[in-house]
Design an enzyme around this catalytic site. Structure first.
Site, PDB file in Angstrom:
ATOM      1  N   GLU A  51       0.864  -0.966  -0.425  1.00  0.00           N
ATOM      2  CA  GLU A  51       0.001   0.034  -0.020  1.00  0.00           C
ATOM      3  C   GLU A  51       0.395   1.085   0.125  1.00  0.00           C
ATOM      4  O   GLU A  51       1.738   1.412   0.610  1.00  0.00           O
ATOM      5  CB  GLU A  51      -0.950  -0.105   0.965  1.00  0.00           C
ATOM      6  N   LYS A 137      -8.884   4.007  -3.093  1.00  0.00           N
ATOM      7  CA  LYS A 137      -9.627   3.041  -2.118  1.00  0.00           C
ATOM      8  C   LYS A 137     -10.679   3.786  -2.077  1.00  0.00           C
ATOM      9  O   LYS A 137     -10.694   4.775  -1.997  1.00  0.00           O
ATOM     10  CB  LYS A 137      -8.701   3.416  -1.264  1.00  0.00           C
ATOM     11  N   CYS A 171      -5.698  -2.518   1.685  1.00  0.00           N
ATOM     12  CA  CYS A 171      -6.284  -2.965   3.494  1.00  0.00           C
ATOM     13  C   CYS A 171      -7.157  -3.099   3.969  1.00  0.00           C
ATOM     14  O   CYS A 171      -7.379  -4.064   3.503  1.00  0.00           O
ATOM     15  CB  CYS A 171      -5.620  -1.665   4.079  1.00  0.00           C
TER      16      CYS A 171
END
Length: 368
Positions: A51, A137, A171
């Site tokens: 990430e 995201k 995540c």
């Protein structure tokens, strides 16, 4: 749509648990290309970086003044990737030379005109080195919302490769039931799960500390999450976690890296939820493992989430594939947004035609 028989029967997956040169785009680019080359030498077919690996996760987000935070945001943006950057082409060249597929975690500068917002993104490169897709995201976690914007629905997608249909989430998206279901429903076969580290939880998600050893898996939510993701979707999972050495990065002061959970934790998991490599803790490493598609077929024979175990008459899912833009033409004229891969796939299935035919028609319409 590709079929199981069209993809390679065996392949190698790799997690590049590599420390970036923090907040330094040029040096991080050089290091990225060197590790891509190493992965190619080891025969990796799909390589995943952590990430926001480029140029590092903002571990300083909880431990600086607003003035210092602002300066660091500007510096982060200056060293992040934009889809039109020369650095993206350079990475693509390294990918083509290594002959692999790349999923690169990056801070991304928005490409909408007039916007300087950053996104927590995944860049997907194919073997030719082309940037074929990206995922932003959808919802930054907790105070990450002060760092990154919310991603576009159109980026909740997958695409075909010669080793299987590839997707990825960032995540805590890997905990989101409906987001996981969306990728599963699009036939995802290989999944990239990226994280800012690996940690010990002390009672709840807001109380966590850097993992000291692999024993942290007893409380770290990542460990059960990626095993369950693999099992419930019958996917091969590359879980790649960020690594940062414990020294203070250049340009920072002691104590500014307050959320320093980046101690690795990468894992490679088969569709039965069996961890075949990792978690790798406390080191910079290229974690690899070989997989065979029979592992997926054997799991699906017992539990097929998109087949005999599904009850779409009882529960089903609506997935938006649009991009939110500031200007809309309510009269039907002007530029139309391009047809997304998800929409093209849906139309192909609805009318029982090849997805290539749908994309060709859409392109012809767009060109007038």
């Amino acid at each position: 749509m590709s079929r199981d028989r069209d993809a390679a029967e065996s392949f190698t997956l790799g997690a590049a648990q590599i420390e970036p040169v923090y907040h330094d785009a040029e040096a991080t680019l050089d290091k990225t290309c060197r590790w891509i080359e190493r992965a190619g030498d080891r025969g990796v077919d799909v390589l995943v970086f952590p990430e926001t690996y480029f140029p590092g996760y903002p571990y300083w987000r909880r431990s600086t003044s607003i003035a210092r935070w602002t300066d660091l945001m500007v510096d982060l943006a200056d060293n992040s990737l934009h889809v039109d950057d020369d650095a993206v082409s350079t990475i693509g060249e390294a990918v083509a030379d290594a002959d692999l597929h790349l999923v690169l975690g990056t801070n991304e500068v928005d490409d909408r005109p007039g916007s300087g917002t950053l996104y927590n993104s995944l860049f997907f490169f194919d073997r030719s080195g082309d940037l074929v897709r990206r995922h932003r995201k959808l919802m930054p976690t907790h105070d990450e919302r002060a760092i990154w914007g919310r991603g576009d629905p159109e980026h909740l997608a997958v695409h075909d490769t010669d080793v299987g249909r590839l997707g990825g989430l960032v995540c805590y998206e890997n905990h989101m039931t409906l987001s996981k279901a969306a990728l599963c429903a699009q036939g995802e076969e290989i999944h990239a799960a990226v994280w800012p580290g690996f940690w010990e939880q002390h009672g709840h998600p807001g109380d966590k500390t850097r993992a000291a050893s692999a024993e942290a898996r007893d409380t770290c939510d990542i460990y059960p999450a990626v095993r369950e993701y693999a099992f419930e979707t019958q996917s091969f999972v590359v879980s790649c976690s960020a690594y940062m050495s414990e020294g203070v990065p250049d340009g920072f002061e002691e104590g500014e890296i307050g959320f320093g959970v980046g101690n690795g934790g990468s894992m490679l998991v088969n569709p039965a939820g069996i961890v075949k490599a990792g978690p790798a803790i406390g080191e910079e490493t290229l974690l690899t493992a070989e997989f065979d598609r029979s592992e997926r077929r054997a799991t699906k024979a017992y539990f097929d989430a998109m087949g005999h175990y599904a009850r779409w008459d009882a529960v089903n899912l609506e997935v938006s594939d649009g991009r939110l833009d500031p200007i809309h033409d309510h009269h039907g004229g002007g530029d139309r947004p391009p047809l997304s891969p998800a929409a093209a796939q849906s139309l192909a299935e609805e009318y029982d035609v090849d997805v290539e035919t749908v994309e060709a028609v859409a392109e012809a319409i767009e060109e007038g």
